[in-house]
Every structure is written in structure tokens, then in C-alpha cells.
Design a protein around this motif. Structure first.
Motif, PDB file in Angstrom:
ATOM      1  N   ALA A 169       0.832  -1.208   0.000  1.00 43.02           N
ATOM      2  CA  ALA A 169       0.000   0.000   0.000  1.00 43.02           C
ATOM      3  C   ALA A 169       0.869   1.261   0.000  1.00 43.02           C
ATOM      4  O   ALA A 169       0.566   2.232  -0.703  1.00 43.02           O
ATOM      5  N   ILE A 170       1.950   1.228   0.755  1.00 40.66           N
ATOM      6  CA  ILE A 170       2.815   2.415   0.846  1.00 40.66           C
ATOM      7  C   ILE A 170       3.690   2.570  -0.399  1.00 40.66           C
ATOM      8  O   ILE A 170       3.788   3.654  -0.972  1.00 40.66           O
ATOM      9  N   PHE A 171       4.353   1.473  -0.822  1.00 38.91           N
ATOM     10  CA  PHE A 171       5.359   1.560  -1.887  1.00 38.91           C
ATOM     11  C   PHE A 171       4.853   1.102  -3.259  1.00 38.91           C
ATOM     12  O   PHE A 171       5.536   1.284  -4.255  1.00 38.91           O
ATOM     13  N   GLY A 172       3.694   0.493  -3.308  1.00 41.85           N
ATOM     14  CA  GLY A 172       3.156   0.034  -4.581  1.00 41.85           C
ATOM     15  C   GLY A 172       3.863  -1.205  -5.084  1.00 41.85           C
ATOM     16  O   GLY A 172       4.734  -1.767  -4.431  1.00 41.85           O
ATOM     17  N   GLU A 173       3.471  -1.591  -6.290  1.00 36.38           N
ATOM     18  CA  GLU A 173       4.015  -2.806  -6.888  1.00 36.38           C
ATOM     19  C   GLU A 173       4.082  -2.599  -8.388  1.00 36.38           C
ATOM     20  O   GLU A 173       3.168  -2.037  -8.996  1.00 36.38           O
ATOM     21  N   GLY A 174       5.180  -3.024  -8.996  1.00 35.90           N
ATOM     22  CA  GLY A 174       5.308  -2.921 -10.448  1.00 35.90           C
ATOM     23  C   GLY A 174       5.365  -1.484 -10.926  1.00 35.90           C
ATOM     24  O   GLY A 174       5.847  -0.596 -10.229  1.00 35.90           O
ATOM     25  N   LYS A 175       4.811  -1.254 -12.123  1.00 38.36           N
ATOM     26  CA  LYS A 175       4.884   0.072 -12.738  1.00 38.36           C
ATOM     27  C   LYS A 175       3.647   0.921 -12.471  1.00 38.36           C
ATOM     28  O   LYS A 175       3.623   2.098 -12.788  1.00 38.36           O
ATOM     29  N   ASN A 176       2.618   0.339 -11.887  1.00 42.02           N
ATOM     30  CA  ASN A 176       1.382   1.083 -11.620  1.00 42.02           C
ATOM     31  C   ASN A 176       1.478   1.759 -10.256  1.00 42.02           C
ATOM     32  O   ASN A 176       0.903   1.304  -9.274  1.00 42.02           O
ATOM     33  N   LEU A 177       2.214   2.856 -10.206  1.00 46.97           N
ATOM     34  CA  LEU A 177       2.423   3.570  -8.953  1.00 46.97           C
ATOM     35  C   LEU A 177       1.724   4.920  -9.008  1.00 46.97           C
ATOM     36  O   LEU A 177       1.735   5.588 -10.032  1.00 46.97           O
ATOM     37  N   ASP A 178       1.144   5.318  -7.876  1.00 46.55           N
ATOM     38  CA  ASP A 178       0.586   6.670  -7.828  1.00 46.55           C
ATOM     39  C   ASP A 178       1.664   7.614  -7.282  1.00 46.55           C
ATOM     40  O   ASP A 178       2.761   7.193  -6.908  1.00 46.55           O
ATOM     41  N   ALA A 179       1.342   8.883  -7.230  1.00 44.57           N
ATOM     42  CA  ALA A 179       2.326   9.894  -6.826  1.00 44.57           C
ATOM     43  C   ALA A 179       2.817   9.670  -5.395  1.00 44.57           C
ATOM     44  O   ALA A 179       4.014   9.822  -5.120  1.00 44.57           O
ATOM     45  N   LEU A 180       1.942   9.289  -4.498  1.00 48.13           N
ATOM     46  CA  LEU A 180       2.353   9.073  -3.109  1.00 48.13           C
ATOM     47  C   LEU A 180       3.275   7.859  -2.985  1.00 48.13           C
ATOM     48  O   LEU A 180       4.215   7.864  -2.194  1.00 48.13           O
ATOM     49  N   GLN A 181       3.001   6.804  -3.746  1.00 49.08           N
ATOM     50  CA  GLN A 181       3.865   5.625  -3.709  1.00 49.08           C
ATOM     51  C   GLN A 181       5.255   5.956  -4.270  1.00 49.08           C
ATOM     52  O   GLN A 181       6.267   5.528  -3.713  1.00 49.08           O
ATOM     53  N   MET A 182       5.307   6.740  -5.342  1.00 52.79           N
ATOM     54  CA  MET A 182       6.609   7.139  -5.886  1.00 52.79           C
ATOM     55  C   MET A 182       7.338   8.039  -4.889  1.00 52.79           C
ATOM     56  O   MET A 182       8.559   7.937  -4.734  1.00 52.79           O
ATOM     57  N   ALA A 183       6.605   8.899  -4.208  1.00 55.51           N
ATOM     58  CA  ALA A 183       7.219   9.753  -3.191  1.00 55.51           C
ATOM     59  C   ALA A 183       7.773   8.900  -2.051  1.00 55.51           C
ATOM     60  O   ALA A 183       8.888   9.143  -1.570  1.00 55.51           O
ATOM     61  N   ALA A 184       7.019   7.892  -1.612  1.00 50.87           N
ATOM     62  CA  ALA A 184       7.480   6.996  -0.547  1.00 50.87           C
ATOM     63  C   ALA A 184       8.731   6.242  -0.996  1.00 50.87           C
ATOM     64  O   ALA A 184       9.690   6.091  -0.230  1.00 50.87           O
ATOM     65  N   ARG A 185       8.734   5.778  -2.243  1.00 50.45           N
ATOM     66  CA  ARG A 185       9.915   5.098  -2.787  1.00 50.45           C
ATOM     67  C   ARG A 185      11.106   6.045  -2.841  1.00 50.45           C
ATOM     68  O   ARG A 185      12.227   5.660  -2.548  1.00 50.45           O
TER      69      ARG A 185
END
Length: 168
Positions: A6-22
Motif C-alpha cells: 500500500a505504501i510503496f506500490g508494486e510494479g509500474k502502476n504507482l501513484d504519486a504518493l507511492q513514488m514519493a514513498a519510494r
């Protein structure tokens, strides 16, 4: 595990918050990796050091945007800095390996004469040496320069002639 996805996402389907967390996570991991690699990575900046800096940036960016699986890419990044550290350690103990991996300095000017062979080998021109004289010594000529050395990091060092009083 669901919270991590939920925080970091998975694969290439990331939202802005997940990319920020990464980005936050990768920033601090990169800092750890650079500390493992040692100060040479960004302090001395020889071609040997630029390799790890460029590859580390390129590899870690893939984690941020989800272009590669995070854990294997982070492991590859860690391996990269460990190799850099090990090679740097080996260079400290082997001058021959150091000259192969990091290079050697080249004397390109001495006592009013350019060394064409060294300049050709290093792909440096007279203009490069004069540019350094203008920038470092604020002069248009090399009359006060005894020696010019192309350092391993690509910069030209100028050594002034000694005056009769022994001062610089």
C-alpha cells in the motif's frame, strides 16, 4: 506485507504518493550505500569513482519509478558499492592495480615546453592548459609556470616557478 504494498506500490502502476514513498526510502538507502562505498565516490571523482556514481543513480532510479523489482535492484546497487569499496581497498594495496583502475597523472608542461606525447595520450590541448592558467593564476601566459600536471581526476594543476627568494 499488504501495508508495504500500500505504501510503496508494486510494479509500474504507482501513484504519486507511492513514488514519493519510494523516493524517500531510496534516498536514505542511497545515502547508506554511498557511506558503504566510502568518501572516494564523490570526493576524489576519478573515472573509477564516476562509474559507481552514475550506475548507482541509474539503478536506484529504476526502483523509484517501478521499472525494475525493488529488492533485486537494491541488492544489485549494494553489490555495486561493495565492489567499488573492495576495488578501492585493493588499489590502496596495489599501485599497479590503482594505475589501471584510476589512472595516472601526466606531466603535460615543464619549463616552457609542452609534452606533446603526454598531451596526445590524455587528449588534452594547449588551450586546456592556458584555460587553467587564466582561471587559477589569472594570467594569459605560462611565464610563471614551471610545471603543469593533468591529474587523475582530469583537472590540470599548475606549479609556479620559484622566485629567487624561494617564495611562491
Amino acid at each position: 506485507m499488504d501495508i508495504v504494498v500500500a505504501i510503496f506500490g508494486e510494479g509500474k502502476n504507482l501513484d504519486a504518493l507511492q513514488m514519493a514513498a519510494r523516493t524517500v526510502a531510496v534516498f536514505f538507502l542511497a545515502l547508506v550505500f554511498i557511506r558503504i562505498s566510502g568518501r572516494r565516490s564523490f570526493g576524489q571523482r576519478s573515472p573509477f569513482d564516476y562509474v559507481v556514481a552514475i550506475l548507482l543513480g541509474a539503478t536506484l532510479s529504476r526502483v523509484i519509478v517501478g521499472a525494475s523489482p525493488a529488492v533485486p535492484t537494491l541488492v544489485a546497487s549494494l553489490v555495486m558499492v561493495v565492489i567499488h569499496r573492495a576495488l578501492a581497498w585493493a588499489c590502496v594495496h596495489s599501485p599497479r592495480l590503482e594505475s589501471l583502475a584510476v589512472g595516472v597523472e601526466r606531466e603535460v608542461f615543464r619549463d616552457g615546453q609542452f609534452n606533446r606525447k603526454q598531451m596526445s595520450a590524455a587528449l588534452i590541448t594547449r588551450t586546456d592548459v592556458f584555460e587553467t592558467a587564466r582561471r587559477e593564476l589569472h594570467t594569459l601566459d605560462l611565464d610563471d609556470v614551471q610545471l603543469a600536471i593533468l591529474e587523475r581526476n582530469g583537472q590540470v594543476s599548475l606549479i609556479r616557478k620559484r622566485t629567487s627568494s624561494g617564495a611562491h
